[in-house]
Design a protein around this motif. Structure first.
Motif, PDB file in Angstrom:
ATOM      1  N   GLU A  69      14.252 -25.075   0.076  1.00  4.66           N
ATOM      2  CA  GLU A  69      15.696 -25.757   0.111  1.00  4.66           C
ATOM      3  C   GLU A  69      16.229 -26.313  -0.521  1.00  4.66           C
ATOM      4  OE1 GLU A  69      16.521 -27.322   4.519  1.00  4.66           O
ATOM      5  OE2 GLU A  69      15.429 -25.862   5.764  1.00  4.66           O
ATOM      6  N   HIS A 100      19.416 -16.978   4.784  1.00  8.40           N
ATOM      7  CA  HIS A 100      18.614 -17.891   5.641  1.00  8.40           C
ATOM      8  C   HIS A 100      18.607 -19.763   4.223  1.00  8.40           C
ATOM      9  CE1 HIS A 100      16.420 -14.078   3.935  1.00  8.40           C
ATOM     10  NE2 HIS A 100      15.571 -15.387   2.694  1.00  8.40           N
ATOM     11  N   ARG A 101      18.255 -18.948   3.371  1.00  5.23           N
ATOM     12  CA  ARG A 101      18.582 -19.968   2.416  1.00  5.23           C
ATOM     13  C   ARG A 101      19.636 -21.336   2.922  1.00  5.23           C
ATOM     14  NH1 ARG A 101      18.236 -17.307  -2.827  1.00  5.23           N
ATOM     15  NH2 ARG A 101      17.405 -15.934  -1.830  1.00  5.23           N
ATOM     16  N   ASP A 102      19.473 -22.049   2.797  1.00  2.00           N
ATOM     17  CA  ASP A 102      20.330 -23.115   2.788  1.00  2.00           C
ATOM     18  C   ASP A 102      22.048 -23.256   1.792  1.00  2.00           C
ATOM     19  OD1 ASP A 102      20.902 -26.885   4.649  1.00  2.00           O
ATOM     20  OD2 ASP A 102      21.820 -25.350   4.183  1.00  2.00           O
ATOM     21  N   ARG A 157      -0.031 -22.865   0.004  1.00  2.00           N
ATOM     22  CA  ARG A 157      -0.002 -23.102   2.136  1.00  2.00           C
ATOM     23  C   ARG A 157       0.881 -21.866   2.136  1.00  2.00           C
ATOM     24  NH1 ARG A 157      -1.715 -27.459  -0.309  1.00  2.00           N
ATOM     25  NH2 ARG A 157      -1.463 -29.476   1.307  1.00  2.00           N
ATOM     26  N   GLN A 168      -3.858 -28.693  11.657  1.00  2.00           N
ATOM     27  CA  GLN A 168      -2.514 -27.596  11.716  1.00  2.00           C
ATOM     28  C   GLN A 168      -3.476 -26.357  10.952  1.00  2.00           C
ATOM     29  OE1 GLN A 168       1.173 -28.525  10.660  1.00  2.00           O
ATOM     30  NE2 GLN A 168       2.303 -26.590  11.584  1.00  2.00           N
ATOM     31  N   ALA A 177       4.814 -12.131   9.078  1.00  2.00           N
ATOM     32  CA  ALA A 177       4.869 -11.592  10.744  1.00  2.00           C
ATOM     33  C   ALA A 177       4.696 -12.010  11.710  1.00  2.00           C
ATOM     34  CB  ALA A 177       5.353 -10.275  10.582  1.00  2.00           C
ATOM     35  N   ARG A 199      10.920  -7.780  19.994  1.00  2.00           N
ATOM     36  CA  ARG A 199      10.769  -7.003  19.160  1.00  2.00           C
ATOM     37  C   ARG A 199      11.135  -5.324  18.359  1.00  2.00           C
ATOM     38  NH1 ARG A 199       4.159  -8.722  17.314  1.00  2.00           N
ATOM     39  NH2 ARG A 199       4.902 -10.776  17.463  1.00  2.00           N
ATOM     40  N   VAL A 215      11.119 -20.287  -2.482  1.00  2.00           N
ATOM     41  CA  VAL A 215      12.637 -20.908  -2.699  1.00  2.00           C
ATOM     42  C   VAL A 215      12.550 -22.011  -1.605  1.00  2.00           C
ATOM     43  CG1 VAL A 215      14.905 -21.302  -3.389  1.00  2.00           C
ATOM     44  CG2 VAL A 215      14.212 -18.920  -3.721  1.00  2.00           C
ATOM     45  N   ARG A 221       8.631 -11.622  24.661  1.00  2.00           N
ATOM     46  CA  ARG A 221       8.678 -12.101  23.150  1.00  2.00           C
ATOM     47  C   ARG A 221       8.732 -10.575  22.898  1.00  2.00           C
ATOM     48  NH1 ARG A 221       5.040 -15.926  21.463  1.00  2.00           N
ATOM     49  NH2 ARG A 221       6.287 -17.685  22.118  1.00  2.00           N
ATOM     50  N   THR A 243       9.025 -17.267   1.651  1.00  2.00           N
ATOM     51  CA  THR A 243      11.204 -17.305   1.546  1.00  2.00           C
ATOM     52  C   THR A 243      10.737 -15.407   1.440  1.00  2.00           C
ATOM     53  OG1 THR A 243      11.209 -18.618   0.614  1.00  2.00           O
ATOM     54  CG2 THR A 243      13.462 -17.585   0.611  1.00  2.00           C
ATOM     55  N   GLU A 244      10.181 -14.704   0.793  1.00  2.00           N
ATOM     56  CA  GLU A 244      10.126 -13.819   0.213  1.00  2.00           C
ATOM     57  C   GLU A 244       8.898 -12.710   0.683  1.00  2.00           C
ATOM     58  OE1 GLU A 244      13.652 -11.539  -2.152  1.00  2.00           O
ATOM     59  OE2 GLU A 244      14.468 -13.030  -0.981  1.00  2.00           O
ATOM     60  N   ASN A 259       3.526 -14.453  14.516  1.00  2.00           N
ATOM     61  CA  ASN A 259       4.541 -15.540  15.769  1.00  2.00           C
ATOM     62  C   ASN A 259       3.621 -16.418  16.099  1.00  2.00           C
ATOM     63  OD1 ASN A 259       2.648 -14.473  18.269  1.00  2.00           O
ATOM     64  ND2 ASN A 259       4.605 -13.341  18.897  1.00  2.00           N
ATOM     65  N   ASN A 315      -1.798 -19.398   4.395  1.00  2.00           N
ATOM     66  CA  ASN A 315      -2.331 -19.996   5.989  1.00  2.00           C
ATOM     67  C   ASN A 315      -0.886 -20.035   6.720  1.00  2.00           C
ATOM     68  OD1 ASN A 315      -2.211 -21.796   5.049  1.00  2.00           O
ATOM     69  ND2 ASN A 315      -4.015 -22.907   6.226  1.00  2.00           N
ATOM     70  N   GLU A 356      -1.026 -31.704   9.188  1.00  2.00           N
ATOM     71  CA  GLU A 356      -1.337 -30.911   8.172  1.00  2.00           C
ATOM     72  C   GLU A 356      -3.294 -30.002   8.059  1.00  2.00           C
ATOM     73  OE1 GLU A 356      -0.730 -30.644   3.832  1.00  2.00           O
ATOM     74  OE2 GLU A 356      -0.042 -28.865   3.711  1.00  2.00           O
ATOM     75  N   LEU A 360       1.253 -22.859   6.057  1.00  2.00           N
ATOM     76  CA  LEU A 360       1.870 -24.649   6.449  1.00  2.00           C
ATOM     77  C   LEU A 360       3.315 -24.267   5.392  1.00  2.00           C
ATOM     78  CD1 LEU A 360      -1.351 -25.745   5.642  1.00  2.00           C
ATOM     79  CD2 LEU A 360      -0.585 -26.271   7.614  1.00  2.00           C
TER      80      LEU A 360
END
Lengths: 689, 252
Positions: B12, A445-447, B46, A599, B68, A381, B10, A377, B55-56, B70, B49, A596, B51
């Protein structure tokens, strides 16, 4: 005015449609009537009515109980063809107080009526009159009741018997009466024995299915799997590493497990060995923990990987040892009073022994693929711009080849599995199309699937058809799907290797499609790994669920022979599919809040499931498990019809032998057990929810 | 230091929840985010952190780019960011102590935690945190037997188990009565003053926000409408944020 007319014309149309619908409905039912052979004549048929009355009467007189009987005998002699001198036939001596019979006449031709009178029989006994010709082959004549004074009178007609000559025939009367208390009949005992088998059959099937369905249910839960996204590069590398890890695990960890089994068979070693291994692991882990490495550094990562490898080895070794100990204990218990327990433990141990190399390979596969991914990984990058896509294409080629090779291997097992490679090719082609489409229309990337839904759909259908047609021709699938034969055994040489042409071509298609996909996707874009797993799991579960356990039973009977084990396997497989679906729906219905929150604390996904999801699903899981056990008991009563053991096997035998009274006992037992269980599971479920 | 740069989200289905939001929060500040329902408060919190994936834009925290990160890096970041929720988000069927210990999951060995094993240190810590929010004696009752205010305090204790440097509070008092609201806000204030935890809290009521905030950020339709001192929100600003028809509601 317009407003007034509009509804009326509309109303007329609606009325017409209604009439048409009714006519169509009637036609539909008429067709159904014919197809299902509904025939009132059959129900009126005299002979059939007689037999159904007899069968029902016997079914409703189950011989649940039995009673011991005492009996006494009395004889009289009869001559066929009266002697010329008209002398009476000499009769047996009459003893004082013993029962005796008188016959009149004492000689005659066949079909003559003979009156049999009995005296001094046991009061209220059953009297069975039998005809015993000189050759000794007794034949029952009539049954009659003895009165309170030990007297009876009945008439029989002389049977048509061949032979006999000058010798006398004997008319025997058996007076028979019940003694002692009624007790359960032999049939009932067998039925109870089989019923116990049936209940345990259902219990085993349910118990074995629950853990597997439990694990699967998380993979079949949309809300959990939707979150699982990984960069495409990671997914592809993990996929490529799986078989390598499998081989490594089989090669390196497998022998450790085998060693564990061997040590386990020698009790002391089996306990000491894993204990030492665990202590050693604990020591190493502690020592490593005190090394004070910063989280996220290379050293820390290396330590973590090393510890994980060690842990897997220790776990597999311990598992093997536990299996070995099981075999040891089983052997020791075999000859004692606890032989059932011994047999059970022994089987469990053997099961561990048999599965240890698979477990090792699986652990190796998961470990290597996760370690490999986390190692690579960092490196991935640095691939930016075109390199991103080139690496993606390379990985895509490798993964596609691998995937299609796996599909080809499956297709080589049975002709219709040949649909699988075609299906995968179609899916891959459609995915590639989606990527190309996004690239051309600039959808990022938007659907934005909603924008040109129709165009997109038309393109997808077209590509799917073309891909299917091409793959069908290229793989010569007509041979499999039309002729029902396995793929041709012809080989293709690639350098030093020689592969089946079928497999090679499948791999080639996988390489091309995977390469295109990998190129377009690059290695940084997110890949919906979770949804892929979700769809695969759901498809398999749905397919399994649509196969009736009775049909599975037929296959398992061929595999493991007639008996309850085949039934257990069939019901287990079906329960896995059914419970997997029910469970996963419960996971989808949970309150997302707690998971949530868990997480958000930085928990891993597994921890999130253990602390945020599992506590919420325990009550419905228990309820559904009870429900399934209930269903399995019902199913196991008839799985015996295909040889799957349990009471169904007995029931089928008795029905085939036309022994309806015995069958009645089995039916009664099923009714009692099912209704008791129904009640029990309902009340437990009520309490749980 | 938390830096939000040009954050846009944004969904979906096309809903734009955040539009180009930028601001900075220095360590130790008590920031209250206000705005109408649907103005993007929850989405903003959200995103911090992750959750929700933005989008940008970027979110930089202590020099690390959260957007960024992982999975593994994100886990390490998340465990220093506590979060409490409007619906408390406790596992209702579990004991209070188990709920609090769940806050420690990011620090525990995943294998041990799966069979519900926590170190004695963690257990002591959980009891201490419950002591701190004043419900030590409720440690072994089921979470759903507690009142709303008590449940939220369990939520705070859970977040405290993370040793957080930053606390996100998503309308923590919206499901509570006024008196209890103040008691919960007092605990947040205490954490801010005593432990120096940076707090980012979204609220409905301006009066509550004024009482506790060092600084107020107002969102309207996903846009940053106001960013500044609580005292600077006058009648006109108020109407800008909440709309022309809005009337002030005081919460005692």
């Amino acid at each position: 005015m317009n407003n007034n007319q509009f509804p009326t014309s509309r109303g007329a149309l609606r009325k017409l449609l209604l009439v048409l619908a009714v006519v169509a409905g009637v036609l539909l039912y008429a067709y159904g009537w014919r197809v299902t052979d509904i025939s009132l004549d059959e129900t009126q048929d005299q002979t059939r009515q007689t037999s159904v009355t007899r069968a029902l009467r016997e079914l409703l007189s189950p011989n649940v109980f039995d009673q011991d009987r005492d009996s006494e005998f009395a004889d009289a002699y009869f001559a066929i063809g009266c002697p010329d001198d008209g002398e009476p036939i000499p009769q047996p001596e009459r003893a004082e107080g013993e029962p005796y019979i008188e016959i009149s006449p004492d000689c005659g031709e066949r079909d003559d009526a003979v009156t049999v009178t009995g005296h001094h029989f046991h009061a209220n006994a059953d009297a069975f009159v039998r005809w015993i010709p000189p050759n000794g082959q007794s034949r029952p004549m009539v049954r009659t009741d003895v009165d309170a004074n030990g007297y009876f009178q009945t008439t029989i007609s002389v049977p048509s018997l061949r032979g006999g000559g000058d010798e006398f025939h004997t008319i025997e009367v058996e007076g028979s009466w019940p003694v002692g208390l009624p007790h359960l009949s032999k049939t009932t005992e067998t039925v109870i024995e089989k019923m116990v088998e049936t209940i345990f059959l259902a219990l085993m099937a349910t118990t074995l299915a629950v853990p597997i369905a439990f694990v699967l249910s998380f993979f079949a839960a949309r809300n959990l799997m939707r979150q699982v996204r990984m960069p495409a590069g990671d997914v592809l590398i993990a996929f490529i590493l799986l078989p390598i890890g499998w081989a490594l695990g089989d090669l390196l960890v497998g022998p450790i497990g085998e060693l564990g089994v061997d040590w386990g068979k020698d009790l002391v070693l089996g306990i000491v060995g894993p204990a030492i291994a665990m202590v050693a692991y604990g020591g190493i882990a502690r020592a490593a923990a005190t090394a004070g490495l910063q989280e996220g550094t290379v050293g820390h990562r290396a330590r973590k990987i090393g510890l994980n490898v060690l842990l897997v080895a220790v776990i597999i070794f311990t598992l093997g040892a536990v299996g070995g100990i099981g075999i040891w204990i089983g052997d020791k218990l075999e000859d004692t009073l606890l032989s059932d327990l011994g047999n059970f433990v022994n089987t469990l141990g053997t099961l561990v022994d048999l599965s240890i190399s698979v477990a090792a390979a699986l652990a190796g596969a998961l470990l290597v693929s996760s370690v490999g991914t986390s190692l690579v990984r960092g490196g991935l990058r640095y691939f930016e711009g075109p390199a991103d896509h080139i690496v993606g294409a390379v990985l895509g080629v490798a993964s596609g080849t691998l995937l299609m090779a796996m599909m080809a291997v499956i297709a080589n097992q049975a002709a219709w599995f040949g649909l699988l490679p075609l299906l995968v090719v179609v899916i891959l082609a459609m995915q590639d199309l989606g990527l190309i489409y996004n690239r051309l229309t600039g959808a990022g990337h938007r659907d934005e699937a909603n924008t040109h839904a129709t165009l997109r759909l038309a393109l997808q259908v077209a590509v799917a058809v073309v891909a299917f047609y091409f793959a069908y021709r290229f793989l010569d699938s007509g041979r499999l799907i039309v002729d029902g034969r396995l793929p041709s055994a012809l080989k293709t040489e690639i350098g030093p290797f020689s592969v089946k042409t079928y497999t090679f071509r499948a791999m080639l298609m996988g390489a091309v499609l995977g390469g295109i996909g990998g190129w377009l996707l690059g290695i940084h874009r997110n890949f919906p790994l979770g949804m892929t797993v979700y769809n695969t799991t759901r498809t398999i579960l749905n397919a399994l669920r649509s196969i009736e356990p009775l049909i599975m039973g037929i296959v398992f009977v061929i595999w493991v022979g007639i008996g309850p084990f085949a039934g257990v396997l069939a019901l287990m497989l079906h329960s896995i599919a059914a419970l997997g679906k029910l469970y996963s729906e419960q996971v989808e219905n949970i309150d997302p809040g707690p998971s949530e929150a868990v997480q958000a604390t930085g928990a891993t996904r597994l921890q999130m499931i253990a602390y945020g999801v599992v506590p919420q699903i325990v009550p419905p899981y228990i309820a559904f498990t009870m429900y399934r056990w209930d269903i399995n008991v019902r199913m196991s009563t008839i799985i015996g019809f295909v040889g799957g053991g349990g009471i169904g096997f007995l029931l089928q035998q008795q029905i085939n032998l036309l022994r309806y009274r015995e069958a009645g006992v089995a039916v009664l037992a099923i009714a009692i057990v099912v209704s008791v269980l129904d009640f029990a599971s309902a009340s437990i479920r009520e309490r749980m929810i | 230091m938390l830096k939000i740069e040009h954050l846009t989200k944004v969904y979906e289905n096309g809903v734009v929840a955040l539009r180009d939001i930028s601001f900075e929060v220095p360590d130790g500040q008590f920031v209250v985010v206000i705005g109408l329902s649907g103005s993007g408060k929850s989405t903003l919190l959200r995103c911090i952190n992750r959750l929700i994936d933005p989008t940008e834009g970027r979110i930089i925290w202590n020099g690390i780019d959260i957007t960024a990160a992982n999975d593994e890096e994100l886990r390490l970041i998340r465990r220093r960011i506590g979060m409490i929720f409007q619906q408390f988000n406790l596992v209702k069927r579990s004991k209070v102590i188990t709920n609090v210990l769940a806050g420690r999951l990011g620090y525990t060995n995943p294998m041990w935690s799966l069979i519900n094993r926590f170190s004695p240190h963690d257990r002591q810590m959980a009891l201490a945190k419950l002591e701190r929010v004043g419900i030590r004696e409720k440690a072994f009752t089921r979470a759903d037997e507690l009142s709303g205010g008590q449940q939220q305090r369990v939520g705070i204790a859970r977040a405290l188990m993370q040793d957080p440097e930053l606390m996100l509070a998503d309308e923590p008092v919206a499901s509570l009565d006024p008196a209890t609201s103040h008691s919960v806000m007092k605990y947040l204030e205490l954490l801010n003053k005593e432990d120096g935890i940076t707090i980012l809290c979204s609220l409905h009521f301006l009066s509550l926000a004024r009482a506790y905030a060092d600084r107020i950020i107002a969102l309207k339709d996903g846009l940053l409408e106001f960013d500044g001192d609580p005292a600077d929100i006058d009648e006109q600003r108020f109407k800008d944020i909440y709309g022309e028809d809005a009337v002030r509601v005081e919460i005692a």
